[in-house]
Write a protein that holds these residues in place. Structure first.
Motif, PDB file in Angstrom:
ATOM      1  N   ALA A 122       1.023   2.702  -5.385  1.00 59.20           N
ATOM      2  CA  ALA A 122       1.942   3.791  -5.716  1.00 59.20           C
ATOM      3  C   ALA A 122       3.196   3.792  -4.850  1.00 59.20           C
ATOM      4  CB  ALA A 122       1.229   5.136  -5.582  1.00 59.20           C
ATOM      5  N   CYS A 123       3.146   3.141  -3.710  1.00 58.56           N
ATOM      6  CA  CYS A 123       4.295   3.121  -2.801  1.00 58.56           C
ATOM      7  C   CYS A 123       5.445   2.340  -3.433  1.00 58.56           C
ATOM      8  CB  CYS A 123       3.900   2.499  -1.467  1.00 58.56           C
ATOM      9  SG  CYS A 123       5.254   2.378  -0.287  1.00 58.56           S
ATOM     10  N   LYS A 124       6.630   2.948  -3.492  1.00 58.54           N
ATOM     11  CA  LYS A 124       7.783   2.341  -4.165  1.00 58.54           C
ATOM     12  C   LYS A 124       8.621   1.457  -3.242  1.00 58.54           C
ATOM     13  CE  LYS A 124       6.700   4.500  -7.920  1.00 58.54           C
ATOM     14  NZ  LYS A 124       6.045   3.727  -9.017  1.00 58.54           N
ATOM     15  N   THR A 125       8.229   1.390  -1.982  1.00 63.92           N
ATOM     16  CA  THR A 125       8.971   0.555  -1.045  1.00 63.92           C
ATOM     17  C   THR A 125       8.902  -0.906  -1.471  1.00 63.92           C
ATOM     18  OG1 THR A 125       8.380   2.061   0.745  1.00 63.92           O
ATOM     19  CG2 THR A 125       9.203  -0.105   1.382  1.00 63.92           C
ATOM     20  N   GLU A 126      10.047  -1.598  -1.351  1.00 61.25           N
ATOM     21  CA  GLU A 126      10.104  -2.992  -1.788  1.00 61.25           C
ATOM     22  C   GLU A 126       9.245  -3.893  -0.908  1.00 61.25           C
ATOM     23  OE1 GLU A 126      13.440  -6.538  -2.409  1.00 61.25           O
ATOM     24  OE2 GLU A 126      14.053  -4.427  -2.287  1.00 61.25           O
ATOM     25  N   LYS A 127       9.262  -3.643   0.405  1.00 61.71           N
ATOM     26  CA  LYS A 127       8.508  -4.483   1.332  1.00 61.71           C
ATOM     27  C   LYS A 127       7.381  -3.663   1.939  1.00 61.71           C
ATOM     28  CE  LYS A 127       9.051  -7.943   4.931  1.00 61.71           C
ATOM     29  NZ  LYS A 127       9.979  -8.626   5.861  1.00 61.71           N
ATOM     30  N   LYS A 128       6.149  -4.063   1.659  1.00 61.35           N
ATOM     31  CA  LYS A 128       4.985  -3.316   2.140  1.00 61.35           C
ATOM     32  C   LYS A 128       3.833  -4.280   2.388  1.00 61.35           C
ATOM     33  CE  LYS A 128       3.984  -2.154  -2.702  1.00 61.35           C
ATOM     34  NZ  LYS A 128       3.722  -1.083  -3.683  1.00 61.35           N
TER      35      LYS A 128
END
Length: 357
Positions: free
Chosen positions: A287-293
């Motif tokens: 669900a995290c929309k961060t590009e880099k995870k």
């Protein structure tokens, strides 16, 4: 919660009385404690968890494994098996416990064994091995090791010396007399002379005890299979940190040096990760929309994570970026050479021959 623990002091006094009587029976010879002709090195601490026993065990493995036929012996905390077992490279935390499985996976050429009764385990191992390292065995009085290494977490030195359950001590602070070597772990890399002196005064080592200071050296990220990671952490990275260890703060502090975007899934020490735990982590990550995870865990937690995740219907660890932060022990003030020499001298003096393998 800390203040509520003071209400438990009467129970700590009762617990302490039992421990003192037990230790006295061993010291006086009423309870039998076995000694062995070959080198047996015990690593442990006085308090509950978090002092760095596993990294210290691995340090000794690296130091000795190329010169001697080496085995580690652990209780196998958290395993679902009983009795004496030796690990294969397919060992899991379920069959052996997380630390013994970690030792075998990282050092496949050594013997990693588990047994609740250390005497029985030693009798099984010693005929075919030159050196045995007992992991977390300082309170296992049925064995008198040839060399005991007692660890103290630098950040807990000034805590009140209270026994369980009010405090964190497994036995009275005076029990430190049984160690020949004391190592203060997790020290600041820039430990000052004053900080070192304060630690010395707090521990008050006896004349025959050698005191060393060490810190934790975090290594580059690795994949779960031990190969180098193909990803790096920067200030834009969001880390989903999964831990089930006694104290995750040093790791968090290290990761904060790269990024402040850390979502911590924190569980108790040796926690057996469930499908619910893994589903929660995977759902939040997706669900995290961060590009880099990235998903990051510790080496010890990885043993239990693999055991449960790979058997689940959820997205596999291979399909998500799950990485491990390995750690190593580093001695401060160039004292590592002195420590190595002390260990090598003890093993050499108590080994009739070298078994290079």
């Amino acid at each position: 919660m800390k203040y509520l623990r003071w209400l438990l002091i009467p129970f700590s006094l009762l617990y302490g009385l039992v421990v003192i009587i037990r230790n006295w029976f061993y010291d006086a010879g009423f309870f039998k404690s076995y000694q062995f002709d070959k080198p047996v090195i015990a690593i442990g601490n006085l308090d509950v968890g978090g002092a760095g026993k596993s990294p210290m065990t691995e340090y000794l493995i690296r130091l000795l494994k190329d010169k001697y036929k080496l085995a580690t012996l652990s209780r196998g905390y958290g395993r679902k098996t009983k009795g004496y077992l030796t690990a294969t490279t397919a060992a899991t935390a379920t069959t052996l416990g997380d630390e013994p499985a970690q030792f075998k996976h990282k050092f496949p050429d050594i013997t990693a064994a588990v047994c609740e009764k250390r005497v029985e385990g030693l009798k099984q191992l010693l005929p075919a091995h030159d050196v045995i390292i007992l992991d977390d065995a300082y309170q296992h009085r049925a064995v008198t090791p040839g060399l005991s290494i007692l660890l103290f977490d630098y950040h807990r030195l000034n805590e009140p010396h209270l026994l369980l359950p009010a405090g964190n001590l497994r036995e009275p602070y005076s029990g430190r007399w049984r160690a020949q070597v004391i190592v203060v772990t997790k020290c600041p890399a820039t430990l000052t002379i004053d900080q070192k002196e304060n630690a010395y005064q707090e521990i008050a080592p006896l004349p025959y005890q050698q005191l060393f200071f060490s810190d934790i050296a975090y290594q580059p990220l690795e994949r779960l299979d031990g190969k180098p990671a193909d990803s790096a952490i920067d200030k834009d990275t969001t880390i989903f940190l999964l831990t089930g260890i006694a104290n995750a703060q040093p790791l968090i502090q290290y990761l904060n040096g790269f990024t402040t975007h850390i979502i911590h899934h924190n569980y108790p020490d040796h926690h057996p990760f469930t499908l619910k735990n893994i589903a929660k982590l995977a759902a939040e990550f997706v669900a995290c929309k961060t590009e880099k995870k990235l998903i990051i865990t510790t080496e010890k937690d990885a043993q239990r994570l693999e055991d449960s995740w790979f058997r689940s219907p959820l997205p596999t660890a291979e399909s998500l970026p799950v990485f491990v932060v390995p750690i190593k022990v580093e001695f401060l003030n160039e004292s590592g050479q002195q420590f190595d020499q002390l260990i090598n001298n003890y093993v050499r003096e108590h080994t009739t021959y070298n078994s290079i393998h």
